[in-house]
Every structure is written in structure tokens, then in C-alpha cells.
Enzyme design. Sequence first.
Site, PDB file in Angstrom:
ATOM      1  N   ALA A  92       0.810  -1.275  -0.082  1.00 19.63           N
ATOM      2  CA  ALA A  92      -0.116   0.197  -0.236  1.00 19.63           C
ATOM      3  C   ALA A  92       0.825   1.316   0.164  1.00 19.63           C
ATOM      4  O   ALA A  92       2.013   1.131   0.283  1.00 19.63           O
ATOM      5  CB  ALA A  92      -0.934  -0.047   1.195  1.00 19.63           C
ATOM      6  N   GLU A 129      -5.955  -4.430  -8.815  1.00 15.90           N
ATOM      7  CA  GLU A 129      -5.905  -5.012  -7.356  1.00 15.90           C
ATOM      8  C   GLU A 129      -7.157  -4.954  -6.749  1.00 15.90           C
ATOM      9  O   GLU A 129      -7.461  -5.765  -5.848  1.00 15.90           O
ATOM     10  CB  GLU A 129      -4.895  -3.879  -6.976  1.00 15.90           C
ATOM     11  CG  GLU A 129      -3.560  -4.024  -7.288  1.00 15.90           C
ATOM     12  CD  GLU A 129      -2.581  -2.753  -6.911  1.00 15.90           C
ATOM     13  OE1 GLU A 129      -1.433  -3.313  -6.732  1.00 15.90           O
ATOM     14  OE2 GLU A 129      -2.935  -1.891  -6.273  1.00 15.90           O
TER      15      GLU A 129
HETATM   16  C1  5RP Z   1       0.681  -0.621  -6.753  1.00 11.17           C
HETATM   17  C2  5RP Z   1       0.266  -0.434  -5.366  1.00 11.17           C
HETATM   18  C3  5RP Z   1       1.492  -0.733  -4.462  1.00 11.17           C
HETATM   19  O1  5RP Z   1       1.045  -1.675  -3.712  1.00 11.17           O
HETATM   20  C4  5RP Z   1       1.798   0.616  -3.767  1.00 11.17           C
HETATM   21  O2  5RP Z   1       2.101   1.645  -4.811  1.00 11.17           O
HETATM   22  C5  5RP Z   1       3.111   0.145  -2.919  1.00 11.17           C
HETATM   23  O3  5RP Z   1       4.197   0.007  -3.629  1.00 11.17           O
HETATM   24  P1  5RP Z   1       5.470  -0.521  -2.950  1.00 11.17           P
HETATM   25  O4  5RP Z   1       5.510  -1.710  -2.472  1.00 11.17           O
HETATM   26  O5  5RP Z   1       6.428  -0.540  -4.021  1.00 11.17           O
HETATM   27  O6  5RP Z   1       5.917   0.722  -1.949  1.00 11.17           O
HETATM   28  O7  5RP Z   1      -0.583  -0.132  -4.992  1.00 11.17           O
HETATM   29  O8  5RP Z   1      -0.404  -0.132  -7.536  1.00 11.17           O
END
Ligand code: 5RP
Length: 225
Positions: free
Chosen positions: A83, A103
Site C-alpha cells: 500500500a 488490485e
Molecule cells: C501498486 C500499489 C502498491 O501496492 C503500492 O504502490 C506500494 O508499492 P511499494 O510496495 O512499491 O511501496 O498499489 O499499484
Amino acid sequence: MTQDELKQAVARAAIDYVVKHEIIGVGTGSTANFFIDELAKIKADIKGAVASSEATAARLRGHGIAVFDLNDVPEIAVYIDGADEITHSGAMVKGGGAALTREKIVASVAKSFVCIADGSKLVDVMGKFPLPVEVLPMARAAVTRELAKLGGEPKLRLKPGTDEAFITDNGGMLIDVAGLAIADPVALEAKINQIVGVIAVGLFAARGANVCLLGTADGVKTLTF
Ligand code: 5RP
């Protein structure tokens, strides 16, 4: 510990939530990638996975994990994903990695949502991270005008290093809304969903996380909602 080490720690901890002999829903992003690498170590224990993006599907396949089409899967035991922000009640902002729509769809079919995140993602009020909204390209300008009325600053997401719009796996465009203080995530999610031309908003509040594994300097903390 570095942010990547914290992400790796929660990815490892998430393996305890994988339901054996089932199909697992898998998210997108750097934390989800660490999780996929951990999942590969126990791939013989699962039937396979449903991916939330083309990138995740490719990584799963690269590890020899079977990727199922969601249309062929009536039920998913658990969905595991990162997230951009998560509140103390399990509402999330997601979509920094551009996969918010798939998602949300995969998560909607899952019995349980396990969020894996480094400690920097836990916030009291969401909105510091610009809220991603996926739109149909023809509705880009109209939706941008509607989003501006919410008080934030909507900005079209560009392909890195270009002035061209970023195009999602679904052929959509992304508008990132900065400067919002999201006091009522459920209400804002419903409101943005009502704007004609919106494909999905990266607020996961009506269906938030059931569990969050949070990576901190003191170890992985488990929050349940
Ligand atoms: C992708 C998302 C990811 O879960 C969110 O951006 C977090 O990314 P990361 O694990 O690279 O910090 O929502 O659409």
C-alpha cells in the site's frame, strides 16, 4: 534497517498467511515483488496465483508459479499486497504502482486482504500520497475538472521522462490528486466512484485490509482490523 529490508521482512512474514493448496491473489509493487520471491520458495504448496498486473504475472511465471485468469477462479483465500498509505482502521491508498483497478478487482474476490508495508506507510489521515484515479482516456479532462472540485490538485501521470500520458495495463490513464486530507475515506471512495469516466479510485476503504504486517525497526508488527 533500510526500507527494502523492512519490505523483505514483511514479505517473509506474509508467507504464514498463504493458504496451502489454494490460489493466492498477488498484488503489485516492490513489496509485492519481495513477496513473490518468498512465495516461489513454497510454490509446491499452492495451486497458483491470480495476478493484479502484467508485471506481477510475469514475475510469478518467471518463478514457475501458475497464473490463473480471475474468470476461472470463483474464490481466492487470501490477497496479499502493499500500500502507499494505510490508516489505523485498515483503509488504504493504493495505485502508486499503477495497478489499482486490477488490485481492487482481485481483492474483491478474496476472503481476506493482507497488507504488507514498511512502517512509513502507516498514517493517521491519508492524502499526503497523491490519490491515484484511473480514467478512460476520453474522460481525462472531464474527470480532472470534477476531481479539482474536491479541493485537491489533480495531475495527469506521465510516462517517466516523457510528456506522454502513462497508459495502464487496462488502456486507462491515471490522474494523481495531491493535497487531499481524506477525513472520510469510505465517503470519498463512493463519491469518486460516481464520477462518470472513472474506472477505479485508489482508495481501498469500503473493502480495506483485514490484516497489516508492518515492518518497523522493532520487527514486524501485526495490525488486525
Ligand atoms: C501498486 C500499489 C502498491 O501496492 C503500492 O504502490 C506500494 O508499492 P511499494 O510496495 O512499491 O511501496 O498499489 O499499484
